[in-house]
Design a protein around this motif. Sequence first.
Motif, short mmCIF file in Angstrom:
data_model
loop_
_atom_site.label_atom_id
_atom_site.label_comp_id
_atom_site.label_asym_id
_atom_site.label_seq_id
_atom_site.Cartn_x
_atom_site.Cartn_y
_atom_site.Cartn_z
N ASN A 1 -7.37 0.79 -1.80
CA ASN A 1 -6.66 -0.40 -1.33
C ASN A 1 -5.92 -1.03 -2.50
OD1 ASN A 1 -7.48 -0.46 1.42
ND2 ASN A 1 -9.47 -1.33 0.82
N ASP A 2 -4.62 -0.79 -2.61
CA ASP A 2 -3.87 -1.38 -3.74
C ASP A 2 -3.92 -2.90 -3.70
OD1 ASP A 2 -3.32 1.14 -4.57
OD2 ASP A 2 -1.24 1.17 -3.86
N ASP A 3 -3.97 -3.47 -2.49
CA ASP A 3 -4.00 -4.93 -2.35
C ASP A 3 -5.28 -5.54 -2.93
OD1 ASP A 3 -2.83 -7.33 -1.64
OD2 ASP A 3 -3.54 -7.30 0.43
N GLU B 1 0.82 -1.23 0.00
CA GLU B 1 0.00 0.00 0.00
C GLU B 1 0.85 1.27 0.00
OE1 GLU B 1 -3.13 -0.26 -0.36
OE2 GLU B 1 -3.48 -2.35 0.22
N PHE B 2 0.39 2.28 -0.70
CA PHE B 2 0.98 3.63 -0.66
C PHE B 2 -0.17 4.59 -0.42
CE2 PHE B 2 3.72 0.94 -3.10
CZ PHE B 2 4.96 1.21 -2.56
N ASP B 3 -0.60 4.66 0.83
CA ASP B 3 -1.85 5.35 1.15
C ASP B 3 -1.80 6.85 0.81
OD1 ASP B 3 -2.86 2.98 2.05
OD2 ASP B 3 -2.42 3.37 4.16
N THR B 4 -2.69 7.23 -0.08
CA THR B 4 -2.86 8.66 -0.40
C THR B 4 -4.35 8.92 -0.53
OG1 THR B 4 -2.58 8.13 -2.73
CG2 THR B 4 -0.66 9.07 -1.61
N VAL B 5 -4.75 10.15 -0.20
CA VAL B 5 -6.17 10.45 -0.17
C VAL B 5 -6.61 11.13 -1.46
CG1 VAL B 5 -6.05 12.79 0.83
CG2 VAL B 5 -7.96 11.32 1.42
N THR B 6 -7.87 10.89 -1.84
CA THR B 6 -8.50 11.65 -2.92
C THR B 6 -9.72 12.35 -2.32
OG1 THR B 6 -7.87 9.91 -4.45
CG2 THR B 6 -9.50 11.47 -5.25
N PHE B 7 -9.84 13.66 -2.59
CA PHE B 7 -11.03 14.40 -2.13
C PHE B 7 -12.14 14.19 -3.14
CE2 PHE B 7 -7.77 17.61 -0.35
CZ PHE B 7 -7.74 16.99 0.87
#
Length: 392
Positions: free
Chosen positions: A78-80, A52-58
């Motif tokens: 969730n990339d997984d 995972e490379f957690d980044t947010v989208t508004f």
Amino acid sequence: MRYITAGESHGPEEIAIIEGIPAGLHITSEDINLELARRQHAYGRGGRQLIEFDTVTFMSGIRHQMTLGSPITLNVHNDDHNNWTAIMAPDEPATLENTLRKVLRPRPGHADLIGGMKYRHQDDLRNVLERSSARETVMRVAVGAVAKKLLRELGIDVHGFVLSVGPVKGDAQVLTQYESLDEVRQVTESFATRALDAETDAKIQTLIDETKRNRDTVGGMVQVLATGVPAGLGSYVSADTKLDAKIARAIVGINAFKAVDFGEAFDHAQLFGSQVMDEILWSEEQGFYRATDNMGGFEGGMTTGEMIIVRGVVKPIPTLYRPMRSVDIDTHIEHKASIERSDTTAVTAAAVIAEHMVAIELAKAILDKFDCDNFNRLKEQLSVYREEIKNF
Ligand code: EPS
């Protein structure tokens, strides 16, 4: 302010909707992504964090980096999920192939068994564990990052770190040598385990490595401090208006947290009243203040204006690579519990999550008390209030 999160650990998305953030607060995805990265990059976590490379989208509520006053929707992908598309498919009927990774042997200490009983998930306990996964805490941190941004603009700082992991405990006394919470942040964030000092950091890393080799897990204790909080948030008038009670609920509501105290209250059980109460002082510059802060910033469920000090106890993660005894829910035959990929410890991430939960409760309390339509109006009201309290 209120919020809800949604999402399964290996489902497509994690989502949160926040209502009640005033219009006119400047916020960027970077503000949130920095906090998400802190939660992810913590010593002792497992293989999932490499995926995972957690980044947010508004998705709503923000325009040109300013809040609109409308509900804010935050998404983290969730990339997984790419590895689980068939098994977690929302809109395909169950088949032999897409129900292969069934969980039938509940893990002691996890929600598996009771969640299965309650929701009648008798075919597959995965239906429980996908939601009862600490993956969901990514959205609590995302929501908390919005709360932290609001608080920062109001002169309130919140920071969490690790006091102990298993038997390895840092000396909280070192905190007294720092002048500001920002200094504490610089120090604890420089260590992979978020410990208080280099020696404890090294010992905790060794303990986590040993625990991993033993295919076991380990818990610990985290602390959250908040400075710049005005006196009089929360209220003594009813049980459900007490802000310390709301924070306690928010902390124990984090996966694996089993206990919480304020101002080291567990240790006060052995002391006398004269050793514990915070004597009241007054000065021209400060108005009323305290000689000590043993109450952890709360009296009568209200903030005292002193630093908020919260500790939380995190139990060891229940998913063990050397599983304990359990019973198959299908056959009722004794078996070792299911093995799921897991972390050795989540205490290092839990410090960040607890910090964000405290931030959410503080932001809620402020938005309950002051204007919640427009951020600048809120700021003006708070500064008038601070002045009034100082001149009491
Ligand atoms: C978790 C198990 C692990 C953790 C997960 C929480 O996930 P997985 O089963 O995919 O390996 O990594 O935490 C996260 C994914 C996260 O982002 O915090 C569990 O069972 O609670």
